[in-house]
Design a protein around this motif. Structure first.
Motif: not given
Length: 402
Positions: A55-61, A191-196, A208-209, A367-373
């Motif tokens: 397990e490795a994570a920069t954050s649990a969000e 802890d989740y979000t779901w876009m509409r 879904l996140a 998992l990976i967050h979307r970045r400007e790069t």
């Protein structure tokens, strides 16, 4: 690395892997660790049973799952069946949306939305017509047909959005609330979000996140054939089996879940040049495809990533216009060889992965967050599923014979 190796050996022992050969498993986990770090992953989790192997994570969000959301949408259809709100996935969509009860659309079933065979017109790049659409369900309902229903496999974001409308109509509440009450709550996911969209309907193609830990809980639900850790049945056993069973038009998919073979080989056919010329494919797309000559790709993801690198940020639209839009299939251009299916996965843009390997009781998440790069639509860790399968090979080698 020594600390990691020691930890991995302890995990191997805890999960029932003989210590004498644990180094093979540790090496496989070290490969995942190294590639996950190199690809700037935000969360990686590998479980065997209840034991954390890595397990490795920069954050649990929560992280946006991108197209892996589709696989969770499929679970909601199973809930409808379990709750007696839907009799069968072979029910015509027109029973929910009567405006489809005429013409060729009356032939489209819910199964066809789930296995990408609806035939609905679709632009592969969701940013072209979907992300700005105010009502994704109505957009799908109004779509023309580009192939006869049930005849052709074609990955379809637009059709998937219609599933969330179906769930809302039959469940009597939006899919995010329905899934939260009937799946997330029993699994302890809070802890989740779901876009509409602008019309207020949760998206089906993405949106879904979840955190890596919570996504892994959904993988465990599939491995446990629809039963929650407390013994409560959430999904029917027959439906969970259908999720990953081979669809009628493609061996690579089930019902919005991908089927990964032990090995794959994609090689360009000798006749591809003449074929592409005959189809009058535009030079940029033709040249990108022909650049694969003499190469061998170990997965569809690796192949499409190569094409993305060659074509740049607009590659989904260009590929859709010149290849998918012309009815050209990957098998028309490439020879594909596949081994036996060993893993099932929910995959998404940038390399969002939930992988389950039933025989070795493995659940793995990246998992990976979307970045400007991120300069083009590719997978930042395209070989993750392959690395998980190599880990499964190591685990299997350490397992005592029955």
């Amino acid at each position: 690395m020594r600390i990691f190796l020691a930890t991995a050996i302890l995990c191997c022992a805890a999960s029932g892997i003989p210590a004498a050969n644990a180094a093979q498993v540790s090496d496989a986990l070290a490969t995942i660790e190294s590639k996950a770090a190199a690809s700037h992953s935000d969360a990686v989790l590998v479980l065997r049973g209840d034991t954390v192997l890595f397990e490795a994570a920069t954050s649990a969000e929560p992280v946006a799952l991108m197209s892996a959301t589709k696989s969770i949408v499929a679970l909601a259809i199973g809930l409808l069946i379990e709750d007696g709100k839907l009799g069968s996935i072979d029910q015509p969509v027109s029973t929910v949306y009567p405006e489809w009860a005429q013409g060729r659309k009356r032939e489209i079933t819910i199964r066809m939305l789930l296995d990408h065979t609806s035939g609905l017109q679709n632009v592969p790049n969701a940013g072209v017509e979907l992300e700005s659409a105010p009502d994704l369900v109505q957009l799908a309902l109004a779509a023309e047909l580009t192939s006869a229903p049930g005849t052709t496999f074609a990955y379809n974001n637009k059709a998937t959005n219609l599933l969330t409308g179906i769930v809302g109509a039959l469940a009597g509440e939006p899919i995010d609330r329905y899934v939260a009450a009937r799946i997330f709550a029993p699994l302890g996911i809070t802890d989740y979000t779901w876009m509409r969209d602008a019309a207020g309907t949760p998206m089906g193609m993405a949106g879904l996140a979840l955190s890596a830990r919570d996504l892994a809980r959904l993988g465990r639900l599939i491995l446990d054939k629809g039963i929650a850790p407390d013994g409560r049945r959430i999904l029917g056993e027959d439906f969970t089996a259908m999720l990953t069973a081979e669809s009628a038009r493609s061996p690579e998919v089930g019902l919005l879940w991908w089927r990964h073979a032990a090995w794959e080989r994609y090689t360009l056919k000798d006749e591809a040049r003449a074929f592409l010329a005959d189809k009058a494919v535009a030079p940029d797309v033709r040249d990108a495809l022909l650049a694969t000559a003499g190469m061998q790709f170990g997965s569809r993801i690796a192949l499409t990533d190569f094409l993305a690198q060659r074509l740049g940020p607009a590659w989904p639209a260009r590929y859709g216009e010149e290849i998918t839009g012309r009815g050209i299939r990957l098998s028309d251009m490439f020879t594909q060889a596949r081994g036996p299916v060993r893993a099932y996965a929910a995959n998404g843009y940038l390399g969002q992965h939930l992988v389950i390997v039933p025989a070795q009781d493995i659940v793995a998440v990246r998992l990976i967050h979307r970045r400007e790069t991120h300069a083009f639509p590719g997978d930042d860790y395209a070989d993750f599923v392959g690395d998980v399968l190599r880990l499964a090979d190591a685990v299997e080698a350490d397992m005592p014979e029955a």
